[in-house]
Write an enzyme that holds these catalytic residues in place. Structure first.
Site, PDB file in Angstrom:
ATOM      1  N   TYR A  94     101.872  20.797  63.070  1.00 14.09           N
ATOM      2  CA  TYR A  94     100.481  20.324  63.162  1.00 14.09           C
ATOM      3  C   TYR A  94     100.376  18.852  63.527  1.00 14.09           C
ATOM      4  CZ  TYR A  94      99.419  24.675  60.708  1.00 14.09           C
ATOM      5  OH  TYR A  94      99.305  25.990  60.356  1.00 14.09           O
ATOM      6  N   ASN A  98      85.536  22.057  57.616  1.00 14.85           N
ATOM      7  CA  ASN A  98      85.981  22.697  56.370  1.00 14.85           C
ATOM      8  C   ASN A  98      86.605  21.729  55.374  1.00 14.85           C
ATOM      9  OD1 ASN A  98      85.045  25.210  57.072  1.00 14.85           O
ATOM     10  ND2 ASN A  98      86.948  25.834  58.042  1.00 14.85           N
ATOM     11  N   ASP A 133      88.621  14.323  61.897  1.00 16.24           N
ATOM     12  CA  ASP A 133      88.352  14.638  63.299  1.00 16.24           C
ATOM     13  C   ASP A 133      86.924  15.144  63.494  1.00 16.24           C
ATOM     14  OD1 ASP A 133      88.814  18.035  63.418  1.00 16.24           O
ATOM     15  OD2 ASP A 133      89.603  16.935  61.707  1.00 16.24           O
ATOM     16  N   HIS A 137      93.084  18.406  64.674  1.00 11.70           N
ATOM     17  CA  HIS A 137      92.676  18.426  63.269  1.00 11.70           C
ATOM     18  C   HIS A 137      93.408  17.363  62.450  1.00 11.70           C
ATOM     19  CE1 HIS A 137      89.695  20.732  61.381  1.00 11.70           C
ATOM     20  NE2 HIS A 137      90.398  21.692  60.827  1.00 11.70           N
ATOM     21  N   ASN A 148      91.523  23.089  54.528  1.00 11.94           N
ATOM     22  CA  ASN A 148      90.396  23.763  53.878  1.00 11.94           C
ATOM     23  C   ASN A 148      90.318  23.536  52.376  1.00 11.94           C
ATOM     24  OD1 ASN A 148      90.087  24.636  56.447  1.00 11.94           O
ATOM     25  ND2 ASN A 148      90.190  26.813  56.015  1.00 11.94           N
TER      26      ASN A 148
END
Length: 201
Positions: free
Chosen positions: A28, A126, A105, A33, A80
């Protein structure tokens, strides 16, 4: 000036939490994100700090920014559930929402732009939704880093935010993250209005 003085963490409890949002894990690292993580890494770098202390479901660093003691955090809960980490740290240090600065973001802003808000709704994000839920408040300041909008309306939002930045976008993001570091310094000194007028796109 002693050999270790450059890295000396401030003593005493933090007055502020500065939280960069993202997802843990190599895969990631450079996704849209993770703009908040990239900001946190840059700020730590500027302050000669290592974000490596594991606490509050996060990796953290005690830093001094603008003369204020702050805890810089990268929640490791996955986006989340970011609120779980923020709530733990805020409860432990008794830090009110208005002294929690969240950097994340925003797909409604072009890459390289930023927008500062004193408070507000989750706007479909989220990570912010989770923080509002766990703090039972939306009264925390935030810095939104533009990551660009979906290439076309049918593009899955989850696929877009988990896509990697393109090579030519990374310098723009870094530029925005640099400005966010300056904005955070103003904000911990109570100059949020000035940060907004200086940096809001």
């Amino acid at each position: 000036m002693g050999f270790f003085s450059r890295n000396k963490a401030p003593s005493g409890p933090p007055e502020y939490l500065i939280v960069g949002l993202g997802n843990p894990g190599r895969q990631y690292e450079l996704t849209r994100h993770n703009a908040g993580f990239l900001f946190a890494d840059l700020l730590a770098d500027k302050l000669s700090a290592n974000i490596n202390k594991i606490q509050f479901k996060s990796v953290t660093a005690a830093v001094e920014l603008g003369g204020k003691k702050c805890l810089l955090m990268k929640p490791q809960t996955f986006m989340n559930n970011s609120g779980e980490a923020v709530k733990q740290a805020a409860a432990f240090y008794k830090i009110p929402p208005e002294k929690i600065i969240v950097v994340f973001d925003d797909i409604s802003l072009p890459c390289g732009k930023l927008r500062i808000r004193r408070k507000g709704s989750a706007g479909g994000h989220n990570g912010i939704k989770s923080i509002i839920y766990h703090l039972n408040s939306d009264n925390f300041p935030r810095i939104k880093l533009g990551v660009g909008e979906k290439p076309h309306p049918d593009y899955e939002l989850a696929d877009w935010v988990l896509s990697n930045f393109k090579k030519d976008e990374l310098p723009l993001l870094r530029e925005a993250a640099e400005k966010a570091c300056d904005a955070a310094e103003l904000m911990v000194n109570g100059n949020t209005d000035k940060a907004m007028s200086n940096f809001n796109s």
